[in-house]
Design a protein around this motif. Structure first.
Motif, PDB file in Angstrom:
ATOM      1  N   GLU A 186       0.944  -1.193  -0.271  1.00  0.00           N
ATOM      2  CA  GLU A 186      -0.210  -0.562   0.015  1.00  0.00           C
ATOM      3  C   GLU A 186       1.146   1.814   0.016  1.00  0.00           C
ATOM      4  OE1 GLU A 186      -3.133   0.189   0.012  1.00  0.00           O
ATOM      5  OE2 GLU A 186      -3.747  -2.357   0.226  1.00  0.00           O
ATOM      6  N   PRO A 187       0.615   2.288  -1.034  1.00  0.00           N
ATOM      7  CA  PRO A 187       1.642   3.286  -1.157  1.00  0.00           C
ATOM      8  C   PRO A 187       1.451   4.032   0.705  1.00  0.00           C
ATOM      9  CG  PRO A 187      -0.595   3.920  -1.914  1.00  0.00           C
ATOM     10  CD  PRO A 187      -1.028   2.312  -1.609  1.00  0.00           C
ATOM     11  N   ALA A 188       1.921   5.177   1.148  1.00  0.00           N
ATOM     12  CA  ALA A 188       2.559   5.426   2.145  1.00  0.00           C
ATOM     13  C   ALA A 188       3.222   7.337   1.349  1.00  0.00           C
ATOM     14  CB  ALA A 188       3.381   5.712   3.361  1.00  0.00           C
ATOM     15  N   ALA A 189       3.118   7.995   2.527  1.00  0.00           N
ATOM     16  CA  ALA A 189       3.234   9.233   2.029  1.00  0.00           C
ATOM     17  C   ALA A 189       5.029   9.586   1.987  1.00  0.00           C
ATOM     18  CB  ALA A 189       3.144  10.519   3.452  1.00  0.00           C
ATOM     19  N   ILE A 190       5.861  10.559   1.035  1.00  0.00           N
ATOM     20  CA  ILE A 190       7.073  10.134   0.678  1.00  0.00           C
ATOM     21  C   ILE A 190       7.378  11.413   1.170  1.00  0.00           C
ATOM     22  CG2 ILE A 190       7.282   8.174  -0.371  1.00  0.00           C
ATOM     23  CD1 ILE A 190       7.783  10.083  -2.939  1.00  0.00           C
ATOM     24  N   LYS A 191       6.559  12.502   1.496  1.00  0.00           N
ATOM     25  CA  LYS A 191       7.279  13.967   2.369  1.00  0.00           C
ATOM     26  C   LYS A 191       8.261  13.541   2.727  1.00  0.00           C
ATOM     27  CE  LYS A 191       5.480  18.500   3.672  1.00  0.00           C
ATOM     28  NZ  LYS A 191       4.515  19.150   4.104  1.00  0.00           N
ATOM     29  N   PHE A 223      10.464   0.811  -2.768  1.00  0.00           N
ATOM     30  CA  PHE A 223       9.225  -0.063  -2.711  1.00  0.00           C
ATOM     31  C   PHE A 223       7.713   1.549  -2.009  1.00  0.00           C
ATOM     32  CE2 PHE A 223      10.299  -3.979  -4.496  1.00  0.00           C
ATOM     33  CZ  PHE A 223       9.628  -4.791  -5.259  1.00  0.00           C
ATOM     34  N   LYS A 224       8.503   1.644  -1.369  1.00  0.00           N
ATOM     35  CA  LYS A 224       7.646   3.239  -0.642  1.00  0.00           C
ATOM     36  C   LYS A 224       7.675   3.996  -1.935  1.00  0.00           C
ATOM     37  CE  LYS A 224       7.459   6.007   3.019  1.00  0.00           C
ATOM     38  NZ  LYS A 224       8.019   6.707   4.311  1.00  0.00           N
ATOM     39  N   ALA A 225       9.067   4.347  -2.225  1.00  0.00           N
ATOM     40  CA  ALA A 225       8.692   5.147  -3.357  1.00  0.00           C
ATOM     41  C   ALA A 225       8.275   5.794  -4.784  1.00  0.00           C
ATOM     42  CB  ALA A 225      10.852   5.582  -3.671  1.00  0.00           C
ATOM     43  N   ALA A 226       8.611   3.897  -5.070  1.00  0.00           N
ATOM     44  CA  ALA A 226       7.910   3.333  -6.293  1.00  0.00           C
ATOM     45  C   ALA A 226       6.245   3.455  -6.542  1.00  0.00           C
ATOM     46  CB  ALA A 226       7.846   1.937  -6.670  1.00  0.00           C
ATOM     47  N   LEU A 227       5.909   3.366  -4.523  1.00  0.00           N
ATOM     48  CA  LEU A 227       3.913   2.589  -4.855  1.00  0.00           C
ATOM     49  C   LEU A 227       3.688   4.502  -4.680  1.00  0.00           C
ATOM     50  CD1 LEU A 227       4.247   0.126  -1.818  1.00  0.00           C
ATOM     51  CD2 LEU A 227       3.095  -0.306  -3.798  1.00  0.00           C
ATOM     52  N   ALA A 228       4.063   5.181  -4.278  1.00  0.00           N
ATOM     53  CA  ALA A 228       4.046   6.577  -4.106  1.00  0.00           C
ATOM     54  C   ALA A 228       3.977   7.285  -5.760  1.00  0.00           C
ATOM     55  CB  ALA A 228       4.431   7.359  -3.422  1.00  0.00           C
ATOM     56  N   TYR A 229       5.008   6.612  -6.697  1.00  0.00           N
ATOM     57  CA  TYR A 229       5.014   7.495  -7.658  1.00  0.00           C
ATOM     58  C   TYR A 229       3.747   6.859  -8.897  1.00  0.00           C
ATOM     59  CZ  TYR A 229       6.725   7.726 -11.827  1.00  0.00           C
ATOM     60  OH  TYR A 229       7.125   7.904 -13.498  1.00  0.00           O
ATOM     61  N   GLU A 230       3.730   5.073  -8.089  1.00  0.00           N
ATOM     62  CA  GLU A 230       2.378   5.015  -8.998  1.00  0.00           C
ATOM     63  C   GLU A 230       1.086   5.732  -8.989  1.00  0.00           C
ATOM     64  OE1 GLU A 230       1.699   0.336 -10.309  1.00  0.00           O
ATOM     65  OE2 GLU A 230       1.834   0.568  -7.680  1.00  0.00           O
ATOM     66  N   LYS A 231       0.783   6.331  -7.638  1.00  0.00           N
ATOM     67  CA  LYS A 231       0.096   6.145  -7.292  1.00  0.00           C
ATOM     68  C   LYS A 231      -0.370   7.989  -7.353  1.00  0.00           C
ATOM     69  CE  LYS A 231      -3.505   7.298  -2.972  1.00  0.00           C
ATOM     70  NZ  LYS A 231      -2.813   7.827  -1.686  1.00  0.00           N
ATOM     71  N   ALA A 232       0.074   8.674  -7.509  1.00  0.00           N
ATOM     72  CA  ALA A 232       0.477   9.774  -8.413  1.00  0.00           C
ATOM     73  C   ALA A 232       0.320   9.795  -9.688  1.00  0.00           C
ATOM     74  CB  ALA A 232       1.394  10.315  -8.145  1.00  0.00           C
ATOM     75  N   LEU A 233       0.198   9.182 -10.780  1.00  0.00           N
ATOM     76  CA  LEU A 233      -0.185   8.763 -12.010  1.00  0.00           C
ATOM     77  C   LEU A 233      -1.483   8.013 -12.029  1.00  0.00           C
ATOM     78  CD1 LEU A 233       3.909   7.966 -12.815  1.00  0.00           C
ATOM     79  CD2 LEU A 233       2.428   9.999 -13.158  1.00  0.00           C
ATOM     80  N   GLY A 234      -1.767   7.461 -11.308  1.00  0.00           N
ATOM     81  CA  GLY A 234      -3.318   6.410 -11.390  1.00  0.00           C
ATOM     82  C   GLY A 234      -3.060   5.071 -12.425  1.00  0.00           C
ATOM     83  N   SER A 235      -1.882   4.225 -11.901  1.00  0.00           N
ATOM     84  CA  SER A 235      -1.798   3.346 -12.318  1.00  0.00           C
ATOM     85  C   SER A 235      -1.155   3.043 -13.743  1.00  0.00           C
ATOM     86  CB  SER A 235      -2.911   2.427 -11.846  1.00  0.00           C
ATOM     87  OG  SER A 235      -2.141   0.773 -12.342  1.00  0.00           O
ATOM     88  N   TRP A 236      -0.907   2.309 -14.896  1.00  0.00           N
ATOM     89  CA  TRP A 236      -0.325   2.328 -15.933  1.00  0.00           C
ATOM     90  C   TRP A 236      -1.362   1.978 -16.971  1.00  0.00           C
ATOM     91  CZ3 TRP A 236       3.746   0.939 -12.176  1.00  0.00           C
ATOM     92  CH2 TRP A 236       4.691   2.645 -12.044  1.00  0.00           C
ATOM     93  N   TYR A 237      -2.418   1.316 -16.843  1.00  0.00           N
ATOM     94  CA  TYR A 237      -2.838  -0.390 -17.384  1.00  0.00           C
ATOM     95  C   TYR A 237      -3.763  -0.468 -17.230  1.00  0.00           C
ATOM     96  CZ  TYR A 237       1.153  -1.842 -19.607  1.00  0.00           C
ATOM     97  OH  TYR A 237       2.296  -2.050 -20.118  1.00  0.00           O
ATOM     98  N   THR A 238      -5.052   0.970 -16.515  1.00  0.00           N
ATOM     99  CA  THR A 238      -6.485   0.770 -15.951  1.00  0.00           C
ATOM    100  C   THR A 238      -7.531   1.380 -17.106  1.00  0.00           C
ATOM    101  OG1 THR A 238      -6.205   3.717 -15.580  1.00  0.00           O
ATOM    102  CG2 THR A 238      -5.657   1.900 -13.729  1.00  0.00           C
ATOM    103  N   GLY A 239      -6.853   1.515 -17.656  1.00  0.00           N
ATOM    104  CA  GLY A 239      -8.328   2.017 -19.200  1.00  0.00           C
ATOM    105  C   GLY A 239      -8.117   1.285 -20.407  1.00  0.00           C
ATOM    106  N   LYS A 240      -8.380   1.295 -21.127  1.00  0.00           N
ATOM    107  CA  LYS A 240      -8.243   1.102 -23.091  1.00  0.00           C
ATOM    108  C   LYS A 240      -6.785   1.901 -23.121  1.00  0.00           C
ATOM    109  CE  LYS A 240     -12.516  -1.704 -23.723  1.00  0.00           C
ATOM    110  NZ  LYS A 240     -13.620  -1.790 -24.368  1.00  0.00           N
ATOM    111  N   GLY A 241      -7.199   3.293 -23.475  1.00  0.00           N
ATOM    112  CA  GLY A 241      -6.373   4.291 -23.869  1.00  0.00           C
ATOM    113  C   GLY A 241      -4.881   3.634 -22.823  1.00  0.00           C
ATOM    114  N   LYS A 242      -4.795   3.665 -22.669  1.00  0.00           N
ATOM    115  CA  LYS A 242      -3.636   3.077 -20.952  1.00  0.00           C
ATOM    116  C   LYS A 242      -2.876   1.035 -22.091  1.00  0.00           C
ATOM    117  CE  LYS A 242      -4.485   6.192 -17.437  1.00  0.00           C
ATOM    118  NZ  LYS A 242      -4.231   6.062 -16.257  1.00  0.00           N
ATOM    119  N   ARG A 243      -3.318   0.846 -22.565  1.00  0.00           N
ATOM    120  CA  ARG A 243      -2.956  -0.851 -22.999  1.00  0.00           C
ATOM    121  C   ARG A 243      -2.572  -0.479 -25.067  1.00  0.00           C
ATOM    122  NH1 ARG A 243      -8.691  -3.007 -20.706  1.00  0.00           N
ATOM    123  NH2 ARG A 243      -8.455  -2.640 -18.924  1.00  0.00           N
ATOM    124  N   PRO A 244      -1.776  -1.479 -24.804  1.00  0.00           N
ATOM    125  CA  PRO A 244      -1.413  -1.618 -26.270  1.00  0.00           C
ATOM    126  C   PRO A 244      -2.495  -2.132 -26.847  1.00  0.00           C
ATOM    127  CG  PRO A 244       0.255  -2.549 -25.129  1.00  0.00           C
ATOM    128  CD  PRO A 244      -0.858  -2.418 -24.143  1.00  0.00           C
TER     129      PRO A 244
END
Length: 478
Positions: free
Chosen positions: A253-258, A455-476
């Motif tokens: 789960e993501p956590a703050a990285i301030k 992983f803490k840094a990556a989870l926060a980054y991923e959450k900020a971007l809203g994931s990468w494959y959540t919709g058809k526009g984000k898929r090949p």
């Protein structure tokens, strides 16, 4: 939810749906098989497939979920694709070579064994170059694997089949191995997540477990899924002398990285970097800044001579010896690039060379070590070019990045430095896309053994971007 949507679900979400009986392992596997029959001919990321056997396992898993009060394993019913370089008991492992087309293993490697025991269903093997010795994924036994985002380009290697399968929605989880970037190169080129753990964190089989530049690890579409796999596979194994005693529990789960202190370098001071890679890297750093991290550019003082020559020396003593041995009796079965590797190894290898990479590694850490001591993580591009063409020649003497002639095998990646620095955990995550449509990625490098902070840094980054494959526009589009 469409079948394609089901195929792109993260494992953590799938497990929730299994437990609430809103999706079954059989439904998921059938959707995956149907999609692979449609898509795989376009990208060629699968080697052997075990669909009938996997369906029987999925039915057994479904029965467990349906039974009130039944205990299910941590990955019960999750489809898993295993790189065709890792042993699976009762199955052949070809290492991308015709030489091993009939080589059947009587046991699974420790990492694979743990994933099987956790309930994962191995339904396919993923393609790899011969002997895993290249950043391209093409072989005589399996043919050319292509990038789902642009089939004119390659998916990277040597775990290119795993990266392509994930990006194309053909598996939920996949595995890879990494001796010069073989998890992270395709993770970046395919727009997925790939983790190179410290050597020994994940137990492995021989002879790879004794190779300190080598690592086995997860490849996924989300950071949380990578953590999920790591929490299952890491820890000591009674059959792996090099597996380390400490087992790390990674966050999902993501956590703050301030306040997190992040050091970065776009080019290590000497690497020619594609403009799209550079732009996407800087945009990724802006995300970290918005999250409250303190971002600082650093100069590691590395030079091309320090790290590049060292990996070549090492490979000539490692992969090079293997290609020499095999070419004595099986040259007619080998790929051209493997035969050229054997020629180079005969010409360049001396017993003295085996010590040179260790000396260079120590020199590199004299600057990276202090940087990591004063920062939480270090960030750089994963590949300095988005990818190479699907028909790329890893011995092309005229290969260039940004107009500069570079090594055709290692001149387009920035990963092998951290195989030499083998105790540093490194996670590759997507940073965007190039004009060609091919993804780009960044590496988050941690202090030795400090996997959780990466992983803490990556989870926060991923959450900020809203994931990468959540919709058809984000898929090949395939």
């Amino acid at each position: 939810m469409s079948n394609d949507d089901i195929c792109y679900l993260p494992a953590i979400e799938v497990l929730k749906l299994f437990r609430t009986k809103k999706l079954s392992p059989v439904e998921l596997l059938k959707a995956m098989v149907a999609r692979s029959e449609k898509v795989n001919p376009k990208i060629n990321c699968f080697a052997d497939r075990y669909h009938d056997e996997a369906l029987a396992q999925a039915k057994a898993s479904e029965a467990r979920y349906m039974k009130r009060g039944a205990k299910t394993a941590p990955l019960d019913g999750i489809p898993l694709a295993v790189k065709d370089a890792q042993r699976v008991g009762g199955k052949r492992t070809t290492h991308g070579s015709l030489i091993f087309k009939d080589s059947v293993d009587d046991h699974s490697d420790p990492m694979i064994e743990r994933l099987q025991q956790a309930g994962a269903i191995i339904f396919a093997r993923t393609t790899t170059p011969e002997f895993c010795l290249s950043g391209i994924t093409a072989s005589r036994i399996w043919g050319v694997t292509r990038n789902p985002w642009n089939t004119g380009w390659g998916p990277g290697g040597s775990s290119g089949g795993s990266g392509a399968a994930l990006a194309a929605g053909l598996t939920t989880l996949a595995t890879g191995t990494d001796i010069g970037g073989s998890i992270r190169i395709p993770a970046s080129a395919c727009g997925v997540v790939g983790f190179k753990p410290p050597h020994g964190r994940n137990p492995d089989g021989p002879p790879s477990n004794f190779d300190r530049f080598n690592h086995c690890g997860p490849m996924t579409r989300t950071v949380a899924d990578a953590a999920l796999m790591q929490n299952i596979t890491s820890g000591p194994h009674p059959l792996d002398h090099d597996s380390i005693r400490q087992k790390v529990k990674l966050p999902t789960e993501p956590a703050a990285i301030k306040g997190m202190k992040i050091a970065f370098s776009v080019d290590f001071g000497y690497v020619p970097v594609d403009s799209d890679v550079r732009q996407n890297m800087m945009q990724a750093l802006e995300v970290f800044k918005r999250l409250g991290a303190r971002v600082e550019e650093v100069d590691l003082g590395w030079t091309e001579a320090v790290d590049h020559d060292a990996l070549h020396w090492y490979n000539m003593m490692n992969f090079g010896r293997q290609t020499i041995w095999q070419s004595k009796d099986n040259a007619d079965l080998m790929t051209d690039y493997a035969l050229k590797f054997a020629e180079a190894a005969r010409r360049n290898s001396t017993m003295d060379d085996i010590h040179k990479p260790w000396e260079r590694t120590h020199k590199m850490y004299q600057t990276l070590g202090p940087v990591l001591a004063s920062h939480d993580v270090f960030i750089c591009p994963t590949n300095n070019a988005p990818s190479v063409r699907a028909d790329h020649d890893p011995w092309d003497p005229e290969f260039r990045v940004n107009g500069k002639k570079v090594d055709p095998e290692f001149g387009w990646v920035m990963t092998h430095q951290f195989n030499m620095l083998h105790n540093c955990p490194v996670l590759s995550v997507p940073s965007g896309h190039a004009a060609s449509g091919v993804p780009t990625g960044i590496q988050i490098v941690g202090r030795t053994w400090d996997d959780a902070r990466v992983f803490k840094a990556a989870l926060a980054y991923e959450k900020a971007l809203g994931s990468w494959y959540t919709g058809k526009g984000k898929r090949p589009v395939l």
